[in-house]
Structure formats: C-alpha cells, structure tokens
Design a protein around this motif. Sequence first.
Motif, PDB file in Angstrom:
ATOM      1  N   ARG A   1       0.813  -1.206   0.000  1.00 18.02           N
ATOM      2  CA  ARG A   1       0.000   0.000   0.000  1.00 18.02           C
ATOM      3  C   ARG A   1       0.854   1.266   0.000  1.00 18.02           C
ATOM      4  NH1 ARG A   1      -4.362  -1.891   4.321  1.00 18.02           N
ATOM      5  NH2 ARG A   1      -2.596  -3.126   4.953  1.00 18.02           N
ATOM      6  N   LEU A   2       1.936   1.211   0.799  1.00 18.83           N
ATOM      7  CA  LEU A   2       2.798   2.384   0.844  1.00 18.83           C
ATOM      8  C   LEU A   2       3.557   2.541  -0.469  1.00 18.83           C
ATOM      9  CD1 LEU A   2       4.102   2.114   4.497  1.00 18.83           C
ATOM     10  CD2 LEU A   2       2.318   3.568   3.576  1.00 18.83           C
TER      11      LEU A   2
ATOM     12  N   ALA B   1       2.337   1.735  -3.358  1.00 16.50           N
ATOM     13  CA  ALA B   1       1.354   2.324  -4.266  1.00 16.50           C
ATOM     14  C   ALA B   1       1.277   3.822  -4.038  1.00 16.50           C
ATOM     15  CB  ALA B   1      -0.011   1.675  -4.054  1.00 16.50           C
ATOM     16  N   ALA B   2       1.267   4.215  -2.763  1.00 16.52           N
ATOM     17  CA  ALA B   2       1.214   5.645  -2.443  1.00 16.52           C
ATOM     18  C   ALA B   2       2.424   6.360  -3.020  1.00 16.52           C
ATOM     19  CB  ALA B   2       1.152   5.830  -0.929  1.00 16.52           C
TER      20      ALA B   2
END
Lengths: 531, 334
Positions: free
Chosen positions: A161-162, A164-165
């Motif tokens: 997720r990070l 992707a961020a």
Amino acid sequence: MRPSPTPRLAGAIATLFLAAFLAVPLAVILARSLAPSAGEPFGAGFLAALTDPYYLGRLGFTLGQALLSTALTVVVGLPTALLLARYRFRGKRVLTAAFTVPFVMPTVVAGIGFLALVGPRGVLGVDLRNTLAIVLLAHVFYNFAVVARTVSGFLEGVAPRLEAAAATLGATPWRVVARVTLPLALPATFASALLVFLFCFTSFGVVLILAPAPAFATLEVEIYRLTARLLALDAAAALALVQLILMVAVGFIYTRLQERLAVSVVPGDATRAPRGSAHLLLGGTLLVTSALVLAPLLALSVQSFGSPGSPWPTARNYLGLLTQSHTVGFTDLWHALRNSLGFAFSSAALALVVGFLFAYAIARGGWRWLDQASLLPLATSPITLAFGYLLAYPALVGSVWGVPLAHALLAFPFVTRTLLPAYRAQPPALAAAASTLGAGQLRVLLRVELPLLRPAFLTAAAFAFAVSMGEFGATLLLVRPEFATLPVAIFDRLGRPGASNYGEALALGVVLMALTAAVMLVLQRRGRSEF
Amino acid sequence: MNLRLTGLAKRYGAVTAVDRVTLELVAGTTLALLGPSGCGKSTLLRLVAGLEAPDAGGVAIGDQDLTRTPTARRGFGMVFQDFALFPHLDVGANAAFGLVEARVPAATRAARVRELLALVGLAGLERRKVTELSGGQQQRVALARALAPEPRLLLLDEPLSNLDASLRESLKLELRSILTGLPAGAIYVTHDQGEAFTVADTVALMRAGRIVQVGTSEELLAKPAGPWAARFLGHDNVYDTAPQGAHLPVSDGALLLRADLTRLGEPGTGATDVSVATAAREGLAWRLTLTAEAWGVTVTWRGFDRELPGHPAPGASFGLQVPPEAWRSIGSDA
C-alpha cells in the motif's frame, strides 16, 4: 487489571519452575566461574580463562563465523523476502512452507544433509568437511527462513500500500525500493539478523558434525568438550558465563526491537501478480533459494537409499538399523524411536503446563516482567543449560528426568508465545459474561477460556514436541547411553568409521526428518505463534 | 483538460470488478463515484491511478493516452483509505515525498510543505511522527502529501471512512472547500450519499462494476434511474409495480412516491385513507409508517408536528393527499 488469587498462584508456580531449572543452574555456573579457588582472588579463574589466548581465539572464531553467517543469511534472505512481500503467485503458500522446513529441522538432520551433499561421501563429489564454507552454508540453509519470513511477513501488511502511495507521488519502481521498501524493511531485517546471530553464535550440532576439527569449535562446542571429554569444569563455566552475557545482551536488544515492530504492522494482504520482467526476477531468485534449501534434504533422502558399489536404490541402510542392534554402544531404530517419542511426549506435556501457567499469569495478572522472564530460556544455550544441571543437580543427570526437564524448559517459551496471542484475542467480555452468570475465576478458566484456547494448545504441543525431538546438545550431555534419542544415535554412528555406519546414520536422519515433517504439518495447518 | 475513461474493464478470475466503464470528468470539477461496498468503485479508481492494469479500455487526459503510462508518470495524486503514511518519515518528509521525486529544490520544497500544512490546518507539525497523530490529522497529512506535487488530478479513495462520525461531518465540508479551490479535477470514491452530495459537483452511481447514472445531486434525487438507484439514494417509497386502485396517470415499471410532496389531512380528504402502523421520533421530526389499506402498500412519511392533523398514535387514521407530481415513474433496473 487487578491480580486475583488464581493468576497469582499460576505466576508463583511458573516462577518457581523457572527459578529451580534455569536460575539455580545458571547461578551455580556463575558461582563456579567467579568463586575463588585455592587461595586465588575472586574471579581469578574467570579472568584467567578470558585472557587465555586459546579461549580468546575460540571467542573470536565464534563471533566471526556468527557475523559472517548472519551477513550471508541476510544477503540471501532479503531479496526473497522483498519478492515474497510484493508478489502473489501460484504455489506461494507451498514455497513459503518449504522455506521454513530447514529452520524446523533438527540440527542433526541439517548437519547430515550437508554431509550427504558435500561431505567426504557426498553426492556432489566435493568434500567440504572441516572448512569454514560448509559451516557458513549450513547456517544460511538453517536460518534463511528467519530473515525471509520475518521480513516478508512484516512487509506484506505494509509495503504494497505504501509502495502504491509512493508511485502516485511520482516514484519509479527502483526509487520506491530505495525510499520506501528498504527503509521499511530495515528494522525487521535488523531484528531477524539479531536472531540469526544468536542461533549461529551458539551453533553446536551443525559445527560438531560438519567441522569437528578443533579450529572450528564454537564456544558451545568448546564448553561441551571441556565438560564431557576433558572434565575441565572451571574453564567450561567461565566460557559459559561469557557466552551467556553476550546472549542476554543480544536477546535484550532483540525483544526491544520486537516491541517496536509490533506497533507498526497493519494486517491485510495487498500483494499483486508479477508483470513482465518481474517474472524473471521472481523466478530466478526463488529457484536459487529453493535449490539451496532443498538440496541437502534431497541429498540425504537419496543417499539413504544408496549403497557403495551399487547404482540401484536399496533399503539396506534401513534394514541394517533393524537388525544390527547387537553392535556395542549403538541404539537401534526401535529403541531410539521409543526414547525420542517418550522424551518428546513427557517434555511436551510438561512444557504445555508450564507454558500455560506463564501465559495465564501474564494475560490475566498483567505482569510485564513475567513476560520478559518467559523468554529467558531462549537466551540460554542448551549446552550451558545442561552444564548447569550437571553442576547443580548431579543426581538428575543419572535419572530419566534430566532430559525431559531440560527439553520442557527449552520448549515452554514457544508454548507461552503461542498461547498468549490467542489468550489476548479472547474478548474480555466473554469472561465477564461468564462471571455474571455465576462462574468463579477457576470455572471461567475451565468453561470459557481453556476451550477457546484448544487450537492454540494443539499448535503449542506440536511446537514443544518438535523442539524435544530435534534437541541435540543438552541431550548429548544429559542422556544415559541406553536412553539415546534419534539425534544422539545419528551422532554416535557418524563418529565411527565405515560405510555401513554412515549409511545407517543417513537412514536414521531420514526417519527423524520425516517425523519432524509430520509434526510440522500439524503446525502448518494451524495458526502462527508470536515469532 | 478533461479526464476520459473509455470502456475500462477489469476482471479478477470469475468476478468482473469493473465492467466497460465510460466516463468523463470536466477539468476543475469533482466527481463522486458512489456505490455500495464491492461495486468496483475502488478498483475503478486504482485503474485510473495505474495501480492496476485494465483488461480493456483506456484512460486519457485531453488527447494524451495514459493507459500504458506507469503510475509514477501519470501525475495523479491519491489519498488512500488507510492514509498510507510512511511510518519511517515524519509529517514534513511525508508531505515532501512527491516533491523530492519531482526534484524540487530543498528551499522551495520546505516552503511548499509549510504552505500545504497550513492549508490542511497542521501548520508547524513538520517534525511530528506520523504514528503520533490522530486519525483526522493523519487524513490531513495524506491530503497535503497528495496535493504537494500539484497533481493534475486528485483521487480520493473513501478518505473519511476510517474516521468517526462527528469528524467526518466537519472534514466533509472542509474537503469540499479545498477541492473547489483546486485547478485540478478530483474523483472521490465513497459509499455514503451524504458525502458524495456534499463534496462533489457530479455524482456517478455505480453498481456491480457498471455506472448506473451520472448527474448532479438534484438530478439523481429527482430522477433516480430505476428502483435500485432510488432505494440506494435514500428514497423510502419505491414500488416495483403500481399500487392497485391508486388510479395513477403513469404506469410502466417501478414507481416512486415522493412522500415529501404529500400532505396528511383528516380521514376522507385525500387520495386514500391511511392508518398509522408505527410512529417514531427522529429529533423534532416524526417518522411514520402508514398503511394504505386500499392500495395494499405501506408509505413512510417524515414531517413535523405542525404538518399533522392530530397526534399520530398507532391506529390513528389520516387522509393522504397526493399531488400528481409526487408520483414518478422510474422504469426498471437494467
């Protein structure tokens, strides 16, 4: 939480066990290494051992090989961890389980596996016995999963997720690795490296089997030699103390780090399927690591069915185990099996009781120091522990109780660590509801808490069983010849010359490997522990 | 320049998450993707961001096709549902992350971070650890971080769903004013109609991977495209077939009764008589369930005491006065 009588009692019994079978033996070692003997000043023996160039050399070698092994393990384990955390692919579960196999294998199996691969009679035809290389290889094989699983397990919940961020903020894939993935992986990598360092620092079975030459003796091997062969107990005590201090220090840093790691993990799976060239990277890395992990075990299995001068597989080694029980000093398969299983059952039962008492006292009594204390056996090496028993309870060593007590002490931290998260996951409202229905604390325990812990108990039992069955060092020091376990029986055969002894050791190794694998299957199908 | 999605599709095994979505976002406006959980709205957003590759269709800004452009090169900012703040960086470094990638000089970077933290109400918290922030503060950092590199499109994935209700209410209005001030457009994914209507200029209603209806909040509320849309948008009185004996001027597919356009009078004064089945207080207002026996349906009705001819005790009887415009034919679900 207000501690009430039942957790207090549990805590008291648990502490008593720890005091009697860990604190007292260690205190006796401490006293023996520091106490003045024959008119010398306090601590003279300890200082003499510390300044002895030979022992200093042993300390230097032990530290050096542990650092090298750790560095190599991280180099091999980290890329695998990053790939496992990032991608999902077919067979990932099976592969992750396969990577864990070496770590749960008894040291003796790892040792004999490498002998079968690159030993004097190894299938590859290269003899690496008595080299630093074979020790390092075996350590990487053994501990690779610690790095790969700890780091990937930590990253899996966070990194995708990070990452992707970071991508939405304009970071290209390599920049994402440099600015997000690696910084995130750093604490987990360091923590797992500390653990690997601890394991390599106290390496015993692997070193004793693969590099028995004195130049490769670790402190643990040296303590064993001084105790069992030379009866130089003062020097052994001094070395044990040095080792203990280092281990407790490293263990302390590790637990501190663990606490910090536990805070930042977010559960959830956000892995993705590999695209394009990532296939190649993933496939290549996993192929190399799988080969490293599986080769020794494969070589062991294949060679156990071989016999000198015959290209065809035979069961000769296995048959020899059944019939050759008359050989002096050798334990045959049935007796070794009986001893191993007997010790494993009794020590698992004891470890479950003690481990539960700790978990219960920690969860319901809320004593933090007890939580820390329950980890102490992990910072004690098996040889040091057994050595402490020899000094503190000489009577125990002759009896059948020495081995199960030592094994239970080494295994119960795993039990506690498995039960605690399950205990903490129980909603407090359940116990409260039971008490509003008229159940006292003990009845709540019996009717609500224990039934809910059943799956965790099974996992814990399998853990304890596996620990006992594979344990080598303490058993070697404490066991009487007629009670030799599978690992000890394997070691005995490796110590004698002759192809048939070697063949039988291989066959016994396969039996031990199969038994451990069976126990691990139970573990794999159940949940995880806090490790 | 407008964002155009053409025939975007994404399947996961047997599940079609996004089913040939075509949509246009006018530059500088905010579009809400509204739908129940699992309708594919978050997947659609990830397709726009380039975090997922579509099976078919394309993403373009103006006449520039971005379908094969990696996320890092699209220049779209994104605010994630769980904020996805970097735990190894402090507030300032989180906000500056995209500026570093854009090779903005350090001095400009610091000024821009200061400006953005002030915009989201976190001035002076640069050195704070992100793990020490409250949920609302984390949300603000995530927004500042996404806005810092001046993205040409801002994507927000349920940005308020991890916050508690009262915080959500106030942040909703704050987000609205920040988004209206942006030159870039924004796509706002949510499952909450209130949030969608407050924050967005246009709402795209999504169900099972497809866009059901696109329009302003007024258009959607006045003319929902089918019974599912009507119910999801909060209409209580949706009938799949016309109630018998209601003598309706319109009749094809489902019908919507706008109870807010009806009145209650003495029995015998309306289109039909109704009796009170349940009466519940919602603050100062009443929420009544009325049984229209002649029609064979129940009607949910909301209103204040002054709009009632008498006390709405269960069993009480009223006349339901229905102007023709209260009935609306809304067709059937596709």
